[in-house]
Design an enzyme around this catalytic site. Structure first.
Site, PDB file in Angstrom:
ATOM      1  N   HIS A   1     -11.295  -1.594   6.942  1.00 47.03           N
ATOM      2  CA  HIS A   1      -9.866  -1.683   6.658  1.00 47.03           C
ATOM      3  C   HIS A   1      -9.038  -1.058   7.781  1.00 47.03           C
ATOM      4  O   HIS A   1      -8.249  -1.743   8.417  1.00 47.03           O
ATOM      5  CB  HIS A   1      -9.614  -0.969   5.316  1.00 47.03           C
ATOM      6  CG  HIS A   1      -8.209  -1.018   4.823  1.00 47.03           C
ATOM      7  ND1 HIS A   1      -7.838  -0.526   3.605  1.00 47.03           N
ATOM      8  CD2 HIS A   1      -7.059  -1.462   5.385  1.00 47.03           C
ATOM      9  CE1 HIS A   1      -6.544  -0.684   3.413  1.00 47.03           C
ATOM     10  NE2 HIS A   1      -6.043  -1.250   4.489  1.00 47.03           N
TER      11      HIS A   1
ATOM     12  N   HIS B   1      -0.422   4.503   8.355  1.00 47.81           N
ATOM     13  CA  HIS B   1      -1.524   3.622   7.969  1.00 47.81           C
ATOM     14  C   HIS B   1      -1.568   2.457   8.945  1.00 47.81           C
ATOM     15  O   HIS B   1      -0.547   1.801   9.178  1.00 47.81           O
ATOM     16  CB  HIS B   1      -1.363   3.108   6.541  1.00 47.81           C
ATOM     17  CG  HIS B   1      -2.407   2.097   6.176  1.00 47.81           C
ATOM     18  ND1 HIS B   1      -3.756   2.375   6.247  1.00 47.81           N
ATOM     19  CD2 HIS B   1      -2.320   0.802   5.769  1.00 47.81           C
ATOM     20  CE1 HIS B   1      -4.435   1.307   5.894  1.00 47.81           C
ATOM     21  NE2 HIS B   1      -3.591   0.324   5.606  1.00 47.81           N
TER      22      HIS B   1
ATOM     23  N   GLU C   1       0.814  -1.214   0.000  1.00 46.58           N
ATOM     24  CA  GLU C   1       0.000   0.000   0.000  1.00 46.58           C
ATOM     25  C   GLU C   1       0.854   1.274   0.000  1.00 46.58           C
ATOM     26  O   GLU C   1       0.393   2.322   0.435  1.00 46.58           O
ATOM     27  CB  GLU C   1      -0.969  -0.011   1.192  1.00 46.58           C
ATOM     28  CG  GLU C   1      -1.999  -1.121   1.064  1.00 46.58           C
ATOM     29  CD  GLU C   1      -3.072  -1.048   2.135  1.00 46.58           C
ATOM     30  OE1 GLU C   1      -4.223  -0.744   1.789  1.00 46.58           O
ATOM     31  OE2 GLU C   1      -2.758  -1.293   3.309  1.00 46.58           O
TER      32      GLU C   1
ATOM     33  N   HIS D   1      -4.455  -0.570  11.065  1.00 50.71           N
ATOM     34  CA  HIS D   1      -5.721  -1.304  11.047  1.00 50.71           C
ATOM     35  C   HIS D   1      -6.263  -1.421  12.472  1.00 50.71           C
ATOM     36  O   HIS D   1      -6.315  -2.529  13.015  1.00 50.71           O
ATOM     37  CB  HIS D   1      -5.518  -2.708  10.468  1.00 50.71           C
ATOM     38  CG  HIS D   1      -5.079  -2.771   9.046  1.00 50.71           C
ATOM     39  ND1 HIS D   1      -4.784  -3.951   8.399  1.00 50.71           N
ATOM     40  CD2 HIS D   1      -4.889  -1.797   8.124  1.00 50.71           C
ATOM     41  CE1 HIS D   1      -4.437  -3.704   7.139  1.00 50.71           C
ATOM     42  NE2 HIS D   1      -4.481  -2.392   6.960  1.00 50.71           N
TER      43      HIS D   1
HETATM   44 ZN   LIG Z   1      -4.013  -1.603   5.019  1.00 54.33          ZN
END
Ligand SMILES: [Zn+2]
Length: 257
Positions: free
Chosen positions: A179, A111, A92, A113
């Site tokens: 996500h 980023h 990503e 989760h």
């Molecule tokens: Zn991710």
């Protein structure tokens, strides 16, 4: 560069450690379980440091400075040796690079989760300023609105990253439905602390609803009364606390480069 290339650009060592620490803070806070999640830091107009996956990947909680590699905006090595030895940028990466391309005010991208953030969103609970002095920077962040990118896709190309960046718009963070989240900041510390605040509000929101309560925004007059604690308190003191929590929690200390 010298005639015998270093394994990677050595002058970036303190920044590699900062990004590495940020990864371990996210894991210690429960925002990034296992091997998922990454942090990036803009170095110049064409390169960024980002947490890469190495041949001895042990998960975010055990990130070391050597896992942080200098890559260009297309995912290639931005200096000799940066991706030698089996390191790969995250799938990503476009999520990081598209934000950095689009938002000149952003230096760092997180980023993660976080389960509570995903759960709260799926339960229909927005991140709102339900608290006050409990977490003043978090309250201000929530009061400005946290948008949601409604697709639960792996953001592995620029088209999807552009969709996410459009949803983010000019805000510091965006939730990714089913996500996780992407948060940003003018520094690594700010981006991580934004993510921690959003996770805290998500957890509290779920607790309130589970306890039979309803979520209500802080009254305007209370919001207006909250002082601006300033970046030295929020980012300096709060960051030292996050680093101290790492050693309290028994996380593996990152060895020196
Ligand atoms: Zn991710």
């Amino acid at each position: 560069m010298t005639s015998s290339p270093a394994p990677y650009a050595p002058d970036l060592a303190p920044l590699r450690r900062l990004v590495s620490d940020a990864c371990r803070v996210l894991a210690a806070r429960g925002l990034a379980d296992g091997i998922l999640g990454h942090v990036s830091l803009r170095i110049d107009e064409r390169s960024l440091l980002v947490r890469c996956r190495g041949p001895e990947e042990r998960g975010l909680r055990h990130t070391v400075p050597a896992d942080i590699r200098l890559v260009d905006l297309d995912g290639g090595p931005a200096a000799p040796g940066e991706l030698d030895g089996g390191w790969q940028p995250p799938n990503e990466l476009p999520l990081h690079t598209e934000v950095l391309r689009t938002r000149a005010d952003v230096s760092a991208v997180v980023h993660a989760h976080p389960p509570a953030v995903v759960t709260a969103d799926l339960a229909g609970l927005a991140i709102r300023p339900i608290i006050g002095a409990f977490d003043i920077p978090g309250t201000r962040l929530a009061a400005g609105g946290i948008p949601v990118y409604r697709r639960g896709v792996l953001i592995r190309n620029r088209t999807l990253a552009a969709e996410m960046t459009a949803a983010l718009a000019d805000r510091p963070a965006v939730l990714l439905r089913g996500h996780g989240l992407t948060s940003t900041g003018g520094s690594v510390q700010e981006a991580v602390l934004h993510a921690v605040s959003i996770d805290t509000i998500a957890r509290l929101s779920l607790d309130v609803v589970q306890a039979g309560g309803t979520l209500t925004d802080l009254p305007e007059e209370d919001l207006a009364e909250l002082p601006d604690l300033g970046p030295s308190f929020h980012q300096g003191t709060a960051w030292r606390h996050e680093l101290a929590r790492l050693s309290d929690g028994g996380a593996t200390d990152a060895p020196a480069l």
